[in-house]
Each structure stands twice: as C-alpha cells, then as structure tokens.
Design a protein around this motif. Structure first.
Motif, PDB file in Angstrom:
ATOM      1  N   LEU A  90       0.832  -1.339   0.036  1.00  0.00           N
ATOM      2  CA  LEU A  90       0.011  -0.015   0.111  1.00  0.00           C
ATOM      3  C   LEU A  90       0.815   1.135   0.107  1.00  0.00           C
ATOM      4  CD1 LEU A  90      -2.976  -0.879   2.445  1.00  0.00           C
ATOM      5  CD2 LEU A  90      -3.089  -0.988  -0.177  1.00  0.00           C
ATOM      6  N   THR A  91       1.903   1.000   0.760  1.00  0.00           N
ATOM      7  CA  THR A  91       2.734   2.384   0.803  1.00  0.00           C
ATOM      8  C   THR A  91       3.419   2.578  -0.626  1.00  0.00           C
ATOM      9  OG1 THR A  91       3.416   2.091   3.120  1.00  0.00           O
ATOM     10  CG2 THR A  91       4.933   3.462   1.750  1.00  0.00           C
ATOM     11  N   VAL A  92       4.052   1.460  -1.495  1.00  0.00           N
ATOM     12  CA  VAL A  92       4.258   1.969  -2.701  1.00  0.00           C
ATOM     13  C   VAL A  92       3.183   2.180  -3.685  1.00  0.00           C
ATOM     14  CG1 VAL A  92       5.529   0.760  -4.543  1.00  0.00           C
ATOM     15  CG2 VAL A  92       6.392   0.288  -2.367  1.00  0.00           C
ATOM     16  N   GLY A  93       2.089   1.450  -3.548  1.00  0.00           N
ATOM     17  CA  GLY A  93       1.065   1.687  -4.404  1.00  0.00           C
ATOM     18  C   GLY A  93       0.493   3.037  -4.415  1.00  0.00           C
ATOM     19  N   VAL A 141      18.097   1.340 -11.940  1.00  0.00           N
ATOM     20  CA  VAL A 141      17.894   2.297 -10.771  1.00  0.00           C
ATOM     21  C   VAL A 141      18.154   1.625  -9.298  1.00  0.00           C
ATOM     22  CG1 VAL A 141      16.333   4.045  -9.755  1.00  0.00           C
ATOM     23  CG2 VAL A 141      16.746   3.936 -12.081  1.00  0.00           C
ATOM     24  N   LEU A 142      17.285   0.376  -9.418  1.00  0.00           N
ATOM     25  CA  LEU A 142      17.386  -0.488  -8.223  1.00  0.00           C
ATOM     26  C   LEU A 142      18.526  -0.941  -7.946  1.00  0.00           C
ATOM     27  CD1 LEU A 142      13.772  -2.079  -8.146  1.00  0.00           C
ATOM     28  CD2 LEU A 142      14.581   0.133  -6.982  1.00  0.00           C
ATOM     29  N   ALA A 143      19.383  -1.379  -8.800  1.00  0.00           N
ATOM     30  CA  ALA A 143      20.752  -2.057  -8.700  1.00  0.00           C
ATOM     31  C   ALA A 143      21.794  -0.773  -8.092  1.00  0.00           C
ATOM     32  CB  ALA A 143      21.118  -2.615 -10.045  1.00  0.00           C
ATOM     33  N   TYR A 144      21.653   0.320  -8.788  1.00  0.00           N
ATOM     34  CA  TYR A 144      22.324   1.548  -8.450  1.00  0.00           C
ATOM     35  C   TYR A 144      22.149   2.071  -7.015  1.00  0.00           C
ATOM     36  CZ  TYR A 144      25.019   6.040  -8.465  1.00  0.00           C
ATOM     37  OH  TYR A 144      25.801   7.007  -8.501  1.00  0.00           O
ATOM     38  N   VAL A 149      12.179   0.647   0.052  1.00  0.00           N
ATOM     39  CA  VAL A 149      10.894   1.092  -0.236  1.00  0.00           C
ATOM     40  C   VAL A 149      10.665   2.423  -0.884  1.00  0.00           C
ATOM     41  CG1 VAL A 149       8.567   1.499   0.841  1.00  0.00           C
ATOM     42  CG2 VAL A 149       9.826  -0.224   1.693  1.00  0.00           C
ATOM     43  N   LEU A 150      11.565   3.306  -0.487  1.00  0.00           N
ATOM     44  CA  LEU A 150      11.745   4.820  -0.988  1.00  0.00           C
ATOM     45  C   LEU A 150      12.061   4.773  -2.393  1.00  0.00           C
ATOM     46  CD1 LEU A 150      11.583   7.557  -0.703  1.00  0.00           C
ATOM     47  CD2 LEU A 150      13.842   7.631   0.250  1.00  0.00           C
ATOM     48  N   ASN A 151      13.164   3.880  -2.687  1.00  0.00           N
ATOM     49  CA  ASN A 151      13.712   3.814  -4.119  1.00  0.00           C
ATOM     50  C   ASN A 151      12.662   3.157  -5.050  1.00  0.00           C
ATOM     51  OD1 ASN A 151      16.154   5.044  -3.196  1.00  0.00           O
ATOM     52  ND2 ASN A 151      17.215   3.109  -2.956  1.00  0.00           N
ATOM     53  N   LEU A 225       7.992  -7.452  -8.871  1.00  0.00           N
ATOM     54  CA  LEU A 225       9.414  -7.014  -8.182  1.00  0.00           C
ATOM     55  C   LEU A 225       9.961  -7.945  -6.927  1.00  0.00           C
ATOM     56  CD1 LEU A 225       9.533  -3.289  -8.599  1.00  0.00           C
ATOM     57  CD2 LEU A 225      10.842  -4.813 -10.449  1.00  0.00           C
ATOM     58  N   SER A 226       9.074  -7.912  -6.099  1.00  0.00           N
ATOM     59  CA  SER A 226       9.221  -8.867  -4.999  1.00  0.00           C
ATOM     60  C   SER A 226       9.375 -10.358  -5.344  1.00  0.00           C
ATOM     61  CB  SER A 226       8.322  -8.516  -3.732  1.00  0.00           C
ATOM     62  OG  SER A 226       8.410  -7.069  -3.425  1.00  0.00           O
ATOM     63  N   PHE A 227       8.716 -10.936  -6.255  1.00  0.00           N
ATOM     64  CA  PHE A 227       8.462 -12.111  -6.511  1.00  0.00           C
ATOM     65  C   PHE A 227       9.825 -12.503  -7.336  1.00  0.00           C
ATOM     66  CE2 PHE A 227       7.839 -15.710  -9.563  1.00  0.00           C
ATOM     67  CZ  PHE A 227       7.286 -16.433  -8.979  1.00  0.00           C
ATOM     68  N   LEU A 228      10.459 -11.597  -8.254  1.00  0.00           N
ATOM     69  CA  LEU A 228      11.738 -11.744  -8.839  1.00  0.00           C
ATOM     70  C   LEU A 228      13.108 -11.331  -7.803  1.00  0.00           C
ATOM     71  CD1 LEU A 228      10.618  -9.919 -12.328  1.00  0.00           C
ATOM     72  CD2 LEU A 228      10.893 -12.287 -11.804  1.00  0.00           C
ATOM     73  N   GLY A 229      12.773 -11.094  -6.474  1.00  0.00           N
ATOM     74  CA  GLY A 229      13.811 -10.966  -5.844  1.00  0.00           C
ATOM     75  C   GLY A 229      14.290  -9.111  -5.877  1.00  0.00           C
ATOM     76  N   LEU A 230      13.579  -8.443  -6.522  1.00  0.00           N
ATOM     77  CA  LEU A 230      14.021  -7.069  -6.740  1.00  0.00           C
ATOM     78  C   LEU A 230      13.284  -5.933  -5.981  1.00  0.00           C
ATOM     79  CD1 LEU A 230      13.947  -7.074 -10.756  1.00  0.00           C
ATOM     80  CD2 LEU A 230      15.860  -7.256  -9.097  1.00  0.00           C
ATOM     81  N   GLY A 231      12.391  -6.506  -4.991  1.00  0.00           N
ATOM     82  CA  GLY A 231      11.740  -5.800  -4.000  1.00  0.00           C
ATOM     83  C   GLY A 231      12.417  -5.480  -2.812  1.00  0.00           C
ATOM     84  N   VAL A 232      11.717  -5.207  -1.612  1.00  0.00           N
ATOM     85  CA  VAL A 232      12.275  -5.049  -0.366  1.00  0.00           C
ATOM     86  C   VAL A 232      13.075  -6.295   0.092  1.00  0.00           C
ATOM     87  CG1 VAL A 232      11.695  -4.621   2.070  1.00  0.00           C
ATOM     88  CG2 VAL A 232      10.299  -3.665   0.255  1.00  0.00           C
TER      89      VAL A 232
END
Length: 289
Positions: A90-93, A141-144, A149-151, A225-232
């Motif tokens: 909900l925060t991200v959304g 962007v997320l890799a860098y 949650v903010l990014n 993203l979280s499912f792929l391991g790119l989330g929090v």
C-alpha cells in the motif's frame, strides 16, 4: 428533491438513487480496502506475532489459536506477514501514484491549456518515457540505488507520470473551450485562476478515478518485483516475496503461496472496482454508468 421526467415516468435524481447505482460490490470493495489499510496502519499495536520471528519446530503449521493462518516454511506467522506485507504494497502503491498524479496531472493540465510549444515538449517527453523499457529502468535504478521502499516508490512513481499526464491533458483539452472557461476569460480571470478555480475541480474527478486504478497496477508491479527478488529485501515481508517463498512448498503446503496471492488479488480487484465505479460516475457522457 429534484425529479426528472423520462417518457412520462418520474425518476428521482437524488443521492439515494446514486447510492443505488454504486451497488453492493462497490461497498464490499471499499470495506476491504479500509480493512487492509487499517490493519497495515495499526499493525504494530495489533495482537499478532512478529513477522520475522522464526520457529523451526513449527514449520508449515496449520491454522490454530496461536497462528490463525498457520506458519510458513520458516515457522513465521502468516497472518502477521500478510499484514506487514500490506504496509509495503500500500505504501508503494499509494505514494508512487501520488507522485504520478501530482507531477503528471500538473504537466497534463498545463499542456492541455496553453497548447503550443509547451504541449509539444510535454507530449514528446511522455512519448520518450513510454518508449523506454520500464523493466530495464527499474533494474538499473534499483541496482544502483538499492532495494528500499523509498527507491521502489520513486522509480515506479516516475514511470507512472506519462499515464497521468495523458489523462489530465485529454480532460483539459475537452474543457478548455467550455462555456465556463470562456466566461472566466471574458471576465478578465488570469490563467492561474482559470487553471485552479475552473479547470482543476473538473480535471481532478477523472484523475482520482484513474489514481485508484493506478494504485491497483502499482501493487501488482511491486508484487512482481518482490517475486523476482527485486523488491524489499528479506526478512521484511512482502506479498510478492511470500508468493515466491511459497512456490517451493506447493506440493506439501500450497496455502503458503495461495494466501498472499489471494490477498493481493482481492486488494487489486477492490481498487479496480472502486476506480471503475468512480470513473463511470464522473463520466459526463449519457449512460456512462
């Protein structure tokens, strides 16, 4: 109470009639969103276990008085992780959609009202953002910057700007030559007054409806993203990461994946129903609802 005469029949144009148009499905969707939202806000004071505490002797436990929805493959309370995962989703959304509707709405209104070179530059910039692969942008962007949650919110918010810009521009174009705007110009109103007092209240209605639809899409994006391991990163709970962890136990404990997937599905469906209903109510075309 106002009445409408239609083919000899009298129809009531009252708030009661409008509430009837909303239907029970809309009210159920609102109730679900409120329930999830309140649970996420007051998660720290609810009588639930910690979402990160593990009990290796109680792995994949069935629902009980101690764990209402059971435990996962590491013995963590599923209900607690669903509630704390709702915080992330909900925060991200909500925040990413706020970024999109604020910046995109302002750009779209300015482009649709002033037209000319500003509109050309705005439409060109929107087309460039839409042409750029969003997944590549997210990964870079997320890799860098790191997976926080903010990014994640900022990146998805930037990617949502073009959609809100297009909606705001289209609505502004349809309203900029209406009688009330022409009358305001004739009375000597400034551009700022026309934008804020005449156009903004009318543009904000379809934007709010589209905002809710954007929240639903963003929740799905964050879950993917979280499912792929790119989330929090773990051990912080997220609906997408819970689905990813649960797929390893589908043969022996399928509920570990189905519970977070079902929660995400119902939440996204609720936002879609609310957004579609509000869009229909604010659509000026006859018979839109």
């Amino acid at each position: 109470m106002a009445v409408l005469e239609i083919d000899g029949d009298t129809a009531l144009a009252s708030p009661v009639a409008k509430r009837r148009k909303l239907g029970g499905l809309f009210l159920c969707a609102v109730a679900w969103v409120l329930l999830i939202g309140l649970a996420a806000v007051f998660a720290t004071i609810l009588p639930i276990a910690s979402p990160t505490d593990m009990d290796m002797l109680g792995k994949r436990a069935l629902p009980s008085a101690e764990h209402l929805l059971g435990t996962d493959s590491l013995g963590r309370d599923i209900l607690s992780r669903l509630i704390y995962g709702a915080r992330v989703s909900l925060t991200v959304g909500l925040l990413s959609s706020v970024i999109g509707v604020t910046i995109g709405g302002a750009l779209g209104m300015l482009a649709g009202y002033f037209r000319g070179r500003l509109e050309t530059l705005t439409v060109g910039g929107v087309d460039v953002l839409l042409a750029f692969p969003p997944l590549v942008f997210l990964l870079a962007v997320l890799a860098y910057l790191g997976q926080t949650v903010l990014n994640i919110t900022l990146v998805i918010g930037v990617l949502s700007i073009p959609a809100f810009t297009r909606v705001a521009r289209a609505v502004t174009l349809s309203l900029s030559e209406r009688e009330f705007v022409v009358a305001a110009r004739a009375l000597g109103a400034t551009h700022g007054r026309i934008l804020l007092r005449e156009l903004l209240p009318n543009v904000s209605l379809p934007l709010v409806a589209f905002f809710l639809l954007g929240v639903a899409v963003t929740i799905v994006v964050e879950g993917a993203l979280s499912f792929l391991g790119l989330g929090v990163p773990p051990p912080a709970p997220s609906w997408g990461s819970m689905i990813a962890e649960g797929r390893e136990s589908l043969d022996i404990a399928p509920w570990l994946a189905f519970l977070p997937a079902g929660t995400m599905f119902i939440t996204v469906l609720a936002f879609n129903i609310i957004g579609d209903t509000l869009r229909a109510l604010t659509d000026p075309r006859p018979g839109a609802l």
